[in-house]
Scaffold this motif. Structure first.
Motif, PDB file in Angstrom:
ATOM      1  N   UNK A   1       1.110   8.131  14.848  1.00 56.56           N
ATOM      2  CA  UNK A   1       2.241   7.229  14.702  1.00 56.56           C
ATOM      3  C   UNK A   1       1.771   5.788  14.494  1.00 56.56           C
ATOM      4  N   UNK A   2       0.746   5.376  15.232  1.00 54.25           N
ATOM      5  CA  UNK A   2       0.199   4.029  15.082  1.00 54.25           C
ATOM      6  C   UNK A   2      -0.502   3.867  13.739  1.00 54.25           C
ATOM      7  N   UNK A   3      -1.227   4.905  13.320  1.00 58.23           N
ATOM      8  CA  UNK A   3      -1.910   4.844  12.030  1.00 58.23           C
ATOM      9  C   UNK A   3      -0.908   4.714  10.891  1.00 58.23           C
ATOM     10  N   UNK A   4       0.191   5.441  10.961  1.00 58.30           N
ATOM     11  CA  UNK A   4       1.207   5.361   9.907  1.00 58.30           C
ATOM     12  C   UNK A   4       1.864   3.984   9.865  1.00 58.30           C
ATOM     13  N   UNK A   5       2.055   3.352  11.015  1.00 56.61           N
ATOM     14  CA  UNK A   5       2.596   1.990  11.029  1.00 56.61           C
ATOM     15  C   UNK A   5       1.604   1.014  10.401  1.00 56.61           C
ATOM     16  N   UNK A   6       0.327   1.223  10.680  1.00 56.72           N
ATOM     17  CA  UNK A   6      -0.704   0.347  10.137  1.00 56.72           C
ATOM     18  C   UNK A   6      -0.797   0.457   8.617  1.00 56.72           C
ATOM     19  N   UNK A   7      -0.609   1.662   8.095  1.00 53.38           N
ATOM     20  CA  UNK A   7      -0.752   1.902   6.661  1.00 53.38           C
ATOM     21  C   UNK A   7       0.570   1.824   5.912  1.00 53.38           C
ATOM     22  N   UNK A   8       1.646   1.435   6.571  1.00 51.20           N
ATOM     23  CA  UNK A   8       2.957   1.409   5.927  1.00 51.20           C
ATOM     24  C   UNK A   8       3.001   0.437   4.770  1.00 51.20           C
ATOM     25  N   UNK A   9       2.420  -0.744   4.940  1.00 52.66           N
ATOM     26  CA  UNK A   9       2.408  -1.761   3.889  1.00 52.66           C
ATOM     27  C   UNK A   9       1.020  -1.842   3.279  1.00 52.66           C
ATOM     28  N   UNK A  10       0.991  -2.020   1.977  1.00 50.02           N
ATOM     29  CA  UNK A  10      -0.278  -2.127   1.264  1.00 50.02           C
ATOM     30  C   UNK A  10      -0.479  -3.567   0.802  1.00 50.02           C
ATOM     31  N   UNK A  11      -1.663  -3.838   0.248  1.00 55.60           N
ATOM     32  CA  UNK A  11      -1.969  -5.158  -0.280  1.00 55.60           C
ATOM     33  C   UNK A  11      -1.228  -5.353  -1.600  1.00 55.60           C
ATOM     34  N   UNK A  12      -0.625  -6.521  -1.783  1.00 60.00           N
ATOM     35  CA  UNK A  12       0.106  -6.804  -3.016  1.00 60.00           C
ATOM     36  C   UNK A  12      -0.887  -7.040  -4.144  1.00 60.00           C
ATOM     37  N   UNK A  13      -0.825  -6.259  -5.227  1.00 59.23           N
ATOM     38  CA  UNK A  13      -1.798  -6.433  -6.315  1.00 59.23           C
ATOM     39  C   UNK A  13      -1.510  -7.676  -7.145  1.00 59.23           C
ATOM     40  N   UNK A  14      -2.552  -8.182  -7.783  1.00 59.74           N
ATOM     41  CA  UNK A  14      -2.448  -9.341  -8.670  1.00 59.74           C
ATOM     42  C   UNK A  14      -3.107  -8.986  -9.987  1.00 59.74           C
ATOM     43  N   UNK A  15      -2.412  -9.196 -11.091  1.00 58.92           N
ATOM     44  CA  UNK A  15      -2.960  -8.923 -12.415  1.00 58.92           C
ATOM     45  C   UNK A  15      -3.761 -10.127 -12.884  1.00 58.92           C
ATOM     46  N   UNK A  16      -5.033  -9.909 -13.184  1.00 59.97           N
ATOM     47  CA  UNK A  16      -5.886 -11.004 -13.632  1.00 59.97           C
ATOM     48  C   UNK A  16      -5.510 -11.487 -15.023  1.00 59.97           C
ATOM     49  N   UNK A  17      -4.802 -10.652 -15.791  1.00 57.99           N
ATOM     50  CA  UNK A  17      -4.449 -11.030 -17.167  1.00 57.99           C
ATOM     51  C   UNK A  17      -3.438 -12.160 -17.205  1.00 57.99           C
ATOM     52  N   UNK A  18      -2.620 -12.290 -16.170  1.00 57.55           N
ATOM     53  CA  UNK A  18      -1.576 -13.315 -16.180  1.00 57.55           C
ATOM     54  C   UNK A  18      -2.017 -14.581 -15.456  1.00 57.55           C
ATOM     55  N   UNK A  19      -3.231 -14.594 -14.912  1.00 57.33           N
ATOM     56  CA  UNK A  19      -3.715 -15.783 -14.223  1.00 57.33           C
ATOM     57  C   UNK A  19      -4.161 -16.829 -15.226  1.00 57.33           C
ATOM     58  N   UNK A  20      -3.895 -18.084 -14.934  1.00 51.51           N
ATOM     59  CA  UNK A  20      -4.303 -19.177 -15.802  1.00 51.51           C
ATOM     60  C   UNK A  20      -4.782 -20.325 -14.925  1.00 51.51           C
ATOM     61  N   UNK A  21      -5.684 -21.123 -15.466  1.00 50.12           N
ATOM     62  CA  UNK A  21      -6.218 -22.235 -14.702  1.00 50.12           C
ATOM     63  C   UNK A  21      -5.155 -23.306 -14.532  1.00 50.12           C
ATOM     64  N   UNK A  22      -4.980 -23.758 -13.286  1.00 47.22           N
ATOM     65  CA  UNK A  22      -4.007 -24.797 -13.013  1.00 47.22           C
ATOM     66  C   UNK A  22      -4.657 -26.149 -12.767  1.00 47.22           C
ATOM     67  N   UNK A  23      -5.998 -26.176 -12.819  1.00 50.31           N
ATOM     68  CA  UNK A  23      -6.695 -27.435 -12.613  1.00 50.31           C
ATOM     69  C   UNK A  23      -6.845 -27.829 -11.164  1.00 50.31           C
ATOM     70  N   UNK A  24      -6.261 -27.069 -10.271  1.00 46.37           N
ATOM     71  CA  UNK A  24      -6.315 -27.385  -8.842  1.00 46.37           C
ATOM     72  C   UNK A  24      -7.079 -26.313  -8.080  1.00 46.37           C
ATOM     73  N   UNK A  25      -6.711 -25.051  -8.320  1.00 47.48           N
ATOM     74  CA  UNK A  25      -7.333 -23.938  -7.616  1.00 47.48           C
ATOM     75  C   UNK A  25      -8.644 -23.579  -8.295  1.00 47.48           C
ATOM     76  N   UNK A  26      -9.733 -24.040  -7.743  1.00 48.55           N
ATOM     77  CA  UNK A  26     -11.057 -23.810  -8.300  1.00 48.55           C
ATOM     78  C   UNK A  26     -11.983 -23.311  -7.207  1.00 48.55           C
TER      79      UNK A  26
END
Length: 231
Positions: free
Chosen positions: A142-167
Motif C-alpha cells: 500500500x505504501x509502495x503504491x502511494x509512492x509510485x502513484x505520481x510520476x516525473x513530469x516529462x519535458x520535450x527538449x525539442x520545444x526548449x529555447x534559450x531565454x538568455x537567463x537560464x544557463x
C-alpha cells in the motif's frame, strides 16, 4: 545504492549537461512505470520482507525466552548453539519499545529473529499475526503504491529555447567527480608576460618560470642575454 544508481545512469555520462538531465529523467520515468505495473493491486507485506520473516520463523524453533521482570516488557531470548560458527548467546529485547540488543529491530522496523522467537514461543502468535501487526508500514505494498502513484513530469527538449537567463553555471574550479579523459595542458610559461604569469619559481621567487628551467635560464642569461627572449 550509489553503485546501483551509477549503473542505471551510465548512458548519461558522455552527453552534455542537458542530454544528461534528459537521460536521468527518462530513466527514472521508466523505472517508476515498471515498478507501478509490477506492484499494482497487491496488498500486504512485500514478498522479500515476508520471505525474510518466514526464514527467521523457521530458524528460531529452538530458542527460549525468559521474562526479566514479572509483568514487564523486557525479555531475555536465549539462542542455542548451532555449531562452531554460531555459539550459544542471548539477546535482551523490549517488546513495548520494539528494540533488541542486536539493533536490527529498531533499525529496519522489522522484527529480528529474537523478536520473532518471542512472538512465536512466548505469546504463541502466528506468522500472519507478525506480518499484519509488527511490520513497519514502509514495507507494505500500500505504501509502495502511494509512492509510485505520481510520476516525473516529462519535458520535450525539442520545444526548449534559450531565454538568455537560464544557463549552466560557469565553474572556474573543476568540481569533484571522475577525472577528464584527456589532460588539459597549460600554456608555456615563456609564452606569457612574466609579470602576469601565475607561475612562480620556488628558487628565485620570480614570475614567468619554474625551478626546473631556472638553471637553463641562468646559463643563457650569462652567455647569450639576447637569446633569453627566444628561450
Amino acid at each position: 545504492m550509489s553503485e546501483s544508481a551509477n549503473s542505471m545512469f551510465g548512458e548519461a555520462r558522455n552527453g552534455s549537461w542537458l542530454e544528461c538531465t534528459n537521460v536521468i529523467v527518462r530513466t527514472m520515468m521508466n523505472r517508476i512505470c515498471s515498478l507501478r505495473e509490477e506492484n499494482y493491486g497487491r496488498e500486504g507485506v512485500l514478498d522479500k520482507v515476508a520471505g525474510i520473516l518466514e526464514h527467521r520463523w523457521k530458524s528460531c524453533s529452538g530458542f527460549q525466552g525468559r521474562e526479566v521482570v514479572k509483568g514487564g516488557s523486557q525479555f531475555d531470548v536465549f539462542r542455542p548453539s548451532r555449531g562452531a560458527s554460531q555459539p550459544e548467546s542471548n539477546r535482551l529485547l523490549d517488546v513495548r519499545e520494539q528494540t533488541c540488543e542486536c539493533g536490527k529491530w529498531q533499525e529496519h522496523g522489522v522484527p529480528c529473529i529474537d523478536a520473532v522467537a518471542y512472538y512465536r514461543l512466548f505469546e504463541m502468535k502466528t506468522m500472519q499475526h507478525i506480518l499484519d501487526n509488527h511490520v513497519s508500514e514502509h514495507y507494505k505494498y500500500e505504501t509502495v503504491n502511494k509512492l509510485l502513484k505520481e510520476n516525473i513530469v516529462p519535458i520535450s527538449l525539442d520545444i526548449l529555447d534559450q531565454d538568455g537567463v537560464t544557463l549552466p553555471p560557469n565553474h572556474t574550479k573543476r568540481s569533484s567527480g571522475r577525472p577528464r579523459k584527456k589532460r588539459i595542458r597549460k600554456q608555456s610559461c615563456f609564452a606569457l608576460d612574466p609579470d602576469k604569469s601565475p607561475i612562480v619559481c620556488s628558487r628565485c621567487k620570480k614570475k614567468g618560470h619554474n625551478v626546473k628551467t631556472y638553471v637553463a635560464r641562468e646559463q643563457i642569461e650569462k652567455q647569450h642575454p639576447a637569446e633569453l627572449d627566444l628561450y
